[in-house]
Design an enzyme around this catalytic site. Structure first.
Site, short mmCIF file in Angstrom:
data_model
loop_
_atom_site.label_atom_id
_atom_site.label_comp_id
_atom_site.label_asym_id
_atom_site.label_seq_id
_atom_site.Cartn_x
_atom_site.Cartn_y
_atom_site.Cartn_z
N HIS A 69 40.12 47.71 60.03
CA HIS A 69 42.13 47.86 58.65
C HIS A 69 41.72 46.11 58.10
O HIS A 69 42.89 45.99 57.24
CB HIS A 69 42.90 48.59 59.56
CG HIS A 69 43.61 48.77 60.50
ND1 HIS A 69 44.05 50.46 60.69
CD2 HIS A 69 43.06 49.12 61.96
CE1 HIS A 69 43.89 50.93 61.83
NE2 HIS A 69 43.37 50.30 62.60
N SER A 112 30.14 35.24 32.81
CA SER A 112 31.19 35.45 32.32
C SER A 112 30.21 34.76 31.02
O SER A 112 30.50 33.95 30.36
CB SER A 112 32.06 35.69 32.92
OG SER A 112 33.15 35.16 31.54
N LYS A 169 31.88 31.58 35.95
CA LYS A 169 31.67 33.03 37.10
C LYS A 169 30.27 32.50 37.14
O LYS A 169 29.53 32.61 36.85
CB LYS A 169 32.29 34.16 36.05
CG LYS A 169 33.48 33.66 36.41
CD LYS A 169 34.63 34.36 36.99
CE LYS A 169 34.81 35.30 37.48
NZ LYS A 169 35.23 36.51 36.90
N GLU A 179 28.30 45.86 42.11
CA GLU A 179 29.35 46.52 41.92
C GLU A 179 28.72 48.08 40.79
O GLU A 179 29.52 48.60 41.01
CB GLU A 179 29.62 45.89 40.56
CG GLU A 179 31.22 44.66 41.29
CD GLU A 179 31.34 42.94 40.30
OE1 GLU A 179 32.01 43.96 39.54
OE2 GLU A 179 31.29 42.33 40.13
#
Ligand code: ARG
Length: 472
Positions: A154, A275, A281, A288
């Site tokens: 979970h 970024s 970043k 992704e």
């Protein structure tokens, strides 16, 4: 055009462009020529065409193949499809013999054959890449058979595990993917040629010979099924979609682990991006992108399923739409696997953060319950007792191991000094799960060694044999 005889007017140019599939099925050029070589050999063997015609066809086709491979010949995209292109070019070059090649054959059994030949090869390439990935995962796992991290259920910290065990879980998913693809390739390995347009042919063909020449196990047993079945495309697409589902789960974890919230891993700079506005970043773009592509491959499977679901027997032109989705799925999976083989070695775990996380959240609570159970308390009662211990620790905002023996004994007098070493220590918790499939470092080392050995053997076999083995 291969079929102009019954028409008074030419096909409208726009209709032709709409109808044509050459832009996509030109990928089948080699398989189309291979199929035709075997078909011509069979026609000559059964005296349906002469040996001279067969020789002219064979030489002509081999020449076309050589030119395509050498990139001295480009496919003429004004043709309807690759079959039309090869046959008309052959006829242009060798004359009448070329016109005899299509005896006892239809483009319907021809395309189904080409497609099976093509997907068989791609299935083998994909399983090779999957093995590369499994090997990469094993390499990484072998370095982390004692690197402690929290295991989750979970997405809540559940029990401590080692990082190598977690990586090996993915290895087993990819091993099943290999198995699944090989299994699909087995069913794919039957020959449609000889089915003709739908009902068979009036010529005395030898389908077993063609099957043998092309490396198929046997001919399809029903001509209608042979030309209209696309299960083999659906099956492979399903397998590919499952591969991407597995990759996507791994991506999701890498993305989470790489976040500031987890800080479990550092990714190599070469597999991350910055970024354009936020200078600090370092984004896990490759993971992704791969997670996104999993949706695309699942979409390819859906496209194919919807394409097939309403088609009456036998062939219908709708079927021509069967190539793009599976080609896309294959390319996407292969690209993704290659990227992962490169990226995974650069996933460096942060041992301290992982261990710190494994310590918090009472991950050894089950071990404490097991400890009491081993001393004779029924497990269900032990579970209750430990639940109360956790409540106290939570109120005091401390770990279970930070409670004193007196505090622990208040809950159950069976608890003794050895509880800290035997049950509450992360290392003991892990080492105690020492059975087949457990997370104990000894077990993980065994798992990794076993699979490493299997993959290492592969490097000993010459590439050609490897491919042949995979197609078995
Ligand atoms: N390009 C077609 C396909 O991929 C070849 C088969 C055409 N057959 C036909 N009867 N129109 O499906």
């Amino acid at each position: 055009m291969l079929w102009k005889g019954r028409f008074k007017k030419e096909l409208d140019k726009k209709a032709n462009a709409f109808n044509a599939s050459i832009g996509v099925d030109k990928a089948l050029a080699e398989q189309d020529i291979t199929g035709s070589l075997a078909h011509a050999a069979m026609l000559a063997q059964t005296d349906i065409i002469s040996q001279e015609d067969c020789k002219a066809i064979t030489d002509g086709l081999q020449q076309i193949l050589a030119e395509l491979q050498a990139h001295t010949l480009t496919v003429d995209e004004s043709c309807e499809d690759i079959h039309t292109f090869v046959e008309s070019l052959l006829t242009e070059r060798i004359g009448d013999a070329g016109k005899r090649l299509h005896t006892a054959r239809s483009r319907n059994d021809q395309v189904a054959t080409d497609f099976r030949l093509y997907l068989k090869e791609e299935a083998a390439h994909t399983t090779e890449l999957l093995k590369d990935l499994c090997e990469t995962l094993c390499d990484l796992a072998s370095e982390h058979t004692e690197t402690i991290m929290p295991g989750y259920t979970h997405l809540q910290r559940a029990q401590p595990i080692v990082f190598g065990h977690h990586l090996m879980a993915y290895t087993f998913m990819f091993l099943r993917d290999i198995d699944r693809i090989k299994d699909a390739a087995k069913r794919m390995n039957v020959l449609p040629l000889g089915a003709g347009a739908l009902a068979g042919t009036t010529f005395p063909i030898d389908r077993n010979l063609t099957a043998q020449l092309l490396g198929f196990d046997k001919p399809c047993e029903n001509s209608l099924d042979a030309v209209s079945d696309r299960d083999f495309v659906l099956e492979l697409s399903f397998c590919l979609s499952v591969v991407m589902t597995h990759i996507s789960r791994l991506c999701e974890e890498i993305i989470l682990w790489n976040s500031w919230e987890f800080k479990f891993v550092e990714l190599d700079d070469s597999y991350t991006t910055g970024s354009s506005i936020m200078p600090q970043k370092k984004n896990p773009d490759v993971a992704e992108t791969a997670r996104g592509k999993a949706g695309r491959v699942a979409g390819d499977l859906i496209s194919l399923t919807l394409l097939m679901k309403g088609l009456p027997l036998a062939y219908a032109k709708d079927t021509q739409e069967d190539k793009e989705p599976v080609f896309d799925a294959i390319d996407t999976v292969k690209d993704t696997l290659r990227a992962f083989v490169e990226m995974m070695p650069g996933v460096v775990p942060n041992r301290e953060e992982m261990k710190k996380a494994a310590q918090a959240g009472y991950p050894t609570a089950t071990d404490l319950a097991d400890y009491l159970t081993k001393k004779g308390l029924p497990f269900r009662e032990a579970h209750d007792v430990v639940g109360s211990v956790v409540r106290l620790a939570s109120n005091l905002e401390c770990d279970l191991a930070e409670l004193t023996l007196e505090q622990l004994k208040d809950f159950c007098p069976m608890i003794e000094e050895d509880v800290y070493e035997k049950a509450l220590k992360l290392e003991s918790s892990i080492a105690a799960r020492d059975h087949l499939g457990g997370t104990a470092p000894a077990q993980v080392k065994k798992q990794v060694a076993r699979w490493h050995g299997i993959f290492a053997e592969r490097h000993a076999a010459p590439a050609q044999k490897r491919l042949a083995d995979l197609l078995k």
